[in-house]
Design an enzyme around this catalytic site. Structure first.
Site, PDB file in Angstrom:
ATOM      1  N   ARG A  20     -29.830  14.460 -58.719  1.00  0.00           N
ATOM      2  CA  ARG A  20     -31.251  14.322 -58.411  1.00  0.00           C
ATOM      3  C   ARG A  20     -31.799  12.973 -58.861  1.00  0.00           C
ATOM      4  NH1 ARG A  20     -36.168  13.115 -60.673  1.00  0.00           N
ATOM      5  NH2 ARG A  20     -35.616  14.309 -62.541  1.00  0.00           N
ATOM      6  N   ASP A  21     -31.975  12.785 -60.138  1.00  0.00           N
ATOM      7  CA  ASP A  21     -32.549  11.542 -60.659  1.00  0.00           C
ATOM      8  C   ASP A  21     -31.650  10.355 -60.344  1.00  0.00           C
ATOM      9  OD1 ASP A  21     -34.412   9.993 -61.936  1.00  0.00           O
ATOM     10  OD2 ASP A  21     -33.812  10.529 -63.961  1.00  0.00           O
ATOM     11  N   HIS A 213     -34.307  12.064 -72.749  1.00  0.00           N
ATOM     12  CA  HIS A 213     -33.974  11.544 -71.418  1.00  0.00           C
ATOM     13  C   HIS A 213     -34.193  10.029 -71.458  1.00  0.00           C
ATOM     14  CE1 HIS A 213     -34.083  12.034 -66.840  1.00  0.00           C
ATOM     15  NE2 HIS A 213     -34.396  10.759 -67.033  1.00  0.00           N
ATOM     16  N   HIS A 215     -33.294   5.983 -70.574  1.00  0.00           N
ATOM     17  CA  HIS A 215     -32.694   5.005 -69.667  1.00  0.00           C
ATOM     18  C   HIS A 215     -32.162   3.833 -70.489  1.00  0.00           C
ATOM     19  CE1 HIS A 215     -34.323   6.370 -65.552  1.00  0.00           C
ATOM     20  NE2 HIS A 215     -34.395   7.383 -66.391  1.00  0.00           N
ATOM     21  N   CYS A 246     -36.170   3.942 -61.621  1.00  0.00           N
ATOM     22  CA  CYS A 246     -37.528   4.403 -61.358  1.00  0.00           C
ATOM     23  C   CYS A 246     -38.206   3.442 -60.389  1.00  0.00           C
ATOM     24  CB  CYS A 246     -38.337   4.506 -62.654  1.00  0.00           C
ATOM     25  SG  CYS A 246     -40.045   5.000 -62.376  1.00  0.00           S
ATOM     26  N   ASN A 255     -30.224   5.996 -65.666  1.00  0.00           N
ATOM     27  CA  ASN A 255     -30.121   6.865 -66.830  1.00  0.00           C
ATOM     28  C   ASN A 255     -28.930   6.450 -67.691  1.00  0.00           C
ATOM     29  OD1 ASN A 255     -32.052   9.291 -66.164  1.00  0.00           O
ATOM     30  ND2 ASN A 255     -30.932   8.864 -64.280  1.00  0.00           N
TER      31      ASN A 255
END
Length: 305
Positions: A20-21, A213, A215, A246, A255
């Site tokens: 997903r991300d 979470h 990055h 992002c 990430n």
């Protein structure tokens, strides 16, 4: 087996974000649905037990996730694996429920400016929007995870006070989110800042309900994760191959790589139940499919060695 420092958790639950991300902002052509499904299968076979597989958002805003239903309905589910999806509104939730998701997530921000740029509303308005989502999910007996963006910095506002992060996290927790994932969206955090943020949030939300979470824009993600594990964090979000980024944060890299997190945890003697080599193989496979190299330091080092 390495000796685990007593200040660190016995076991860490890794929450895999690559499907997903990791893929949602992939430029160029649509990543084939079959590739997404194969990625999810490979991650589950590697021993990962929590995978965010899709995002039920408007295809106008996130075209790479326009096949969320096909992905969720196309996967062969491994017993014991939780397959979740991002659902920013009630329509997305209903579509996710129809597709058979195990769990859903909503996302807010600790920065007013980022909230406006990302979801076109204030923080308070975003929280109000989540209330019917939480209510419907509870009716369907589906757990909801909450994300807070920009917990260590914002591309528009700069530093974010830890107390502001704590307020948003508490609001999501009080609303019914079982877990709050704290995101360093632009990867500007450092270990001391990360510790102070966790200290502030854990005064409002139990530490065992928090996840990190981070990055890796400035190469600090692994150091920051070690720092917050010392504070009691035992859930880590990561993306195989270091995929992601992002669209609202210029220069933000992906990430933290799952491979690098696993290497750290193995070196600390912390259990995950995940096969590092299988994840490395998966990282090389998916990045090759995307026409790039993995950003994982461990993946690159293993190729060179």
């Amino acid at each position: 087996m390495a000796l685990r420092p007593s200040s660190l958790p016995l076991r860490v639950r890794l929450f895999e974000m690559a499907p997903r991300d990791g893929l949602q902002n992939e430029p160029g052509a649509m990543v084939p649905t079959a590739t997404k499904i194969e990625l999810i299968h490979r991650l589950a076979n590697a021993g990962i037990r929590h995978i965010e597989a899709a995002s039920f958002v408007s295809p106008t805003w996130v075209p790479q996730m326009s096949d969320a239903t096909e992905v969720m309905q196309g996967i062969t589910r491994t017993p014991g694996v939780v397959y979740s999806a991002l659902t920013p509104n009630l329509k997305g939730l209903e579509n996710a429920l129809a597709a058979g998701v195990d769990e859903v997530a909503v996302f807010g921000a600790a920065s007013e400016a980022f909230s406006q740029k990302n979801i076109n509303c204030s923080i308070a308005e975003s929280l109000e929007r989540f209330e019917p989502v939480l209510k419907r999910a509870q009716e369907a007996n589906v757990r909801v995870r909450g994300y807070v963006s920009c917990v260590l910095g914002c591309p528009y506002e700069g530093d974010i006070p830890p107390e502001k992060v704590a307020q948003v996290a508490k609001a999501l927790y009080d609303m019914g989110c079982y877990e709050i994932s704290l995101g360093d969206t632009i990867g500007v955090g450092t270990p001391l800042a990360a510790k102070r943020m966790i200290e502030a949030v854990s005064r409002q939300v139990p530490i065992d309900r928090l996840a990190a979470h981070f990055h890796d824009t400035y190469g600090m993600a692994i150091a920051n994760l070690y720092a917050v594990m010392e504070e009691g964090i035992s859930v880590i979000d990561a993306a195989t191959g270091g995929l992601g980024g992002c669209p609202y944060a210029k220069g933000a890299s992906g990430n933290v790589a799952t491979e690098d997190v696993l290497y750290l945890l193995e070196g600390l003697g912390i259990e995950t139940g995940i096969d590092l080599q299988a994840v490395l193989d998966t990282g090389h496979w998916i990045t090759q499919a995307l026409g790039r190299k993995p950003t994982s330091n461990v993946a690159l080092a293993r190729v060179l060695s």
